[in-house]
Design an enzyme around this catalytic site. Sequence first.
Site, short mmCIF file in Angstrom:
data_model
loop_
_atom_site.label_atom_id
_atom_site.label_comp_id
_atom_site.label_asym_id
_atom_site.label_seq_id
_atom_site.Cartn_x
_atom_site.Cartn_y
_atom_site.Cartn_z
N HIS A 151 36.00 41.52 45.25
CA HIS A 151 35.41 42.52 44.36
C HIS A 151 34.61 41.81 43.29
CE1 HIS A 151 39.02 41.30 42.24
NE2 HIS A 151 38.71 42.04 41.18
N HIS A 190 34.62 41.72 39.95
CA HIS A 190 35.05 41.29 38.63
C HIS A 190 34.76 39.80 38.45
CE1 HIS A 190 37.93 44.91 37.78
NE2 HIS A 190 36.78 45.06 37.16
N ASP A 249 36.15 37.19 37.23
CA ASP A 249 37.07 36.10 37.58
C ASP A 249 37.12 35.85 39.09
OD1 ASP A 249 38.37 38.66 37.58
OD2 ASP A 249 40.33 37.71 37.61
N HIS A 250 36.36 36.65 39.86
CA HIS A 250 36.29 36.43 41.32
C HIS A 250 34.89 36.03 41.79
CE1 HIS A 250 40.37 38.12 42.24
NE2 HIS A 250 40.19 38.48 40.98
N HIS A 303 42.03 49.35 43.75
CA HIS A 303 41.82 48.69 42.46
C HIS A 303 40.91 49.56 41.59
CE1 HIS A 303 42.07 45.42 39.71
NE2 HIS A 303 40.84 44.99 39.85
N ASP A 347 42.12 42.17 44.31
CA ASP A 347 43.07 42.71 43.36
C ASP A 347 43.41 44.11 43.84
OD1 ASP A 347 42.49 40.42 41.91
OD2 ASP A 347 41.68 41.46 40.19
N HIS A 396 47.38 34.93 41.56
CA HIS A 396 46.71 35.81 40.59
C HIS A 396 47.67 36.24 39.48
CE1 HIS A 396 44.24 39.29 39.18
NE2 HIS A 396 43.24 38.57 39.64
#
Lengths: 291, 291
Positions: free
Chosen positions: A63, A65, A67-68, A138, A198, A256
């Site tokens: 996804h 976000h 942090d990914h 998510h 996530d 995570h």
Amino acid sequence: MQSLTITFLGTSSGTPSRTRNVSSVAMTLDGTVLLFDCGEGTQHRLLEAPVRSGAIEAIFITHLHGDHVYGIPGLLATLSMNGRTRPLDLIGPPELSVYLESTLRTSFHNPSFEIRLHDVKGIYRGETFTITALELDHSIPSFGYCLVEDDHPGKFDPDKARALGYEPGPVYTELIRARDPRVLGAARPGRRIAYCTDTRPCAAAVELARGADVLIHESTYAGDMRTEADERKHSTAAGAARIAAEAGVGRLILTHFSSRYRDVIPLLEEARAIFPNTDAAEDLMTIEVTR
Amino acid sequence: MQSLTITFLGTSSGTPSRTRNVSSVAMTLDGTVLLFDCGEGTQHRLLEAPVRSGAIEAIFITHLHGDHVYGIPGLLATLSMNGRTRPLDLIGPPELSVYLESTLRTSFHNPSFEIRLHDVKGIYRGETFTITALELDHSIPSFGYCLVEDDHPGKFDPDKARALGYEPGPVYTELIRARDPRVLGAARPGRRIAYCTDTRPCAAAVELARGADVLIHESTYAGDMRTEADERKHSTAAGAARIAAEAGVGRLILTHFSSRYRDVIPLLEEARAIFPNTDAAEDLMTIEVTR
């Protein structure tokens, strides 16, 4: 049987800590590297890991976000500076192409190789494996992945060969090479690795992980943060363990972790109470996937 | 006099190595942190450095190449997750706002604080300093910066006070507080730090650095790569040293080394032959700026 390893490059959620970077996992099949997620600093972790960045064949993004995904542009820049010409496959939600295109354009970045974007809902076919995705649950569109190694042919059975009139000799080698089903035992199913992050615990995660040798599942919080986990559409360690149990996986690896947990042993204990064969990922931990 | 320190967070050009991250420098004035460039992994270096990320007041960007900007979105995300509400100033070339807006939008990232974008060609006014920029000479628009501390008032001169009819006592404290020029010696000029990267040696760098206490100048290559440096619009160590000599700076610090140089001593020697008071930056090196 080909070697199949998993190397955790980042195991923290949201922000990096001194010991855990944000999300990324490398799976290596006989030298071919598949990257799952690419948080900021993934290329830095690759410098320390037993994983060759030049051998990355594809990057799978769960996804959008930060942090990914914030490590993608820098990794691509480094691959270009290292002179890569081989195309690279990129798989993720539809918004990924918009993110990448705008980031590269505004930073004057023109990769030295082709980036082939694939539809996340299609089946990704590698030389000896396939990877499929399912949408998880998510706060934004998020996809879990399952790598399925091709079935291994059954063992050669000399009795069957003889019954067909073949005498021992070079012809046996030919029969094995041709994978002639008449002379082989039952095929052995390939290994499976599911990667779910996530997400809240959800039916799609169970479906992806069904019968997997290894399930890598997010475990952002411990049980004390159950309400926050639900609100933020994340999983607790116990939630991840219930998915592992329901899917009947061989082994669960939690990752995570919220940076609020300096010590993840309590999360590990919560999960093991439900699914005993559980471990907690650490950055640069490598495991061999065996049957 | 307030403390003024420089901490190098990343000193490599293009790609990170095991010991050098891509570009970022923090300047700290009595607890206020100003960041110059923000390559990928800057927030990771901040975790190790004696610099509080929560105290960052402004980020100055030289140009839009990835090794100078790919760490911005992740740093902003971490500041949000840490609960920042205080606005943050962001200064850089006009394209910076496009890069940032598209990156944040496509990664569903809505900072918890206001980001105030400033025109790089204006003067940035801090509480006790100003920062100005000039365009350098690189392959894309690139700006150097000069931080100029406000002049320090001259020393109180009791003879001058007495000549004006003031008797020693509490009135002296009032005169000092009011910075009454009639009773003070000559003002002492504030300290200056110039930051010039990425660029070929150019007149604008000399102008920015004129009389600086410290010049931080890129030094991507050694003399053997002189031709490549010119073509790629970068500087050699000797080129940086000539800028330092021409501008009459107090001290030169080389940074932004190509990852081809594991050992930068040869670059340092080239520069010192021209400008003796030269040092080579290392990641996490902190220096105090003194007169």
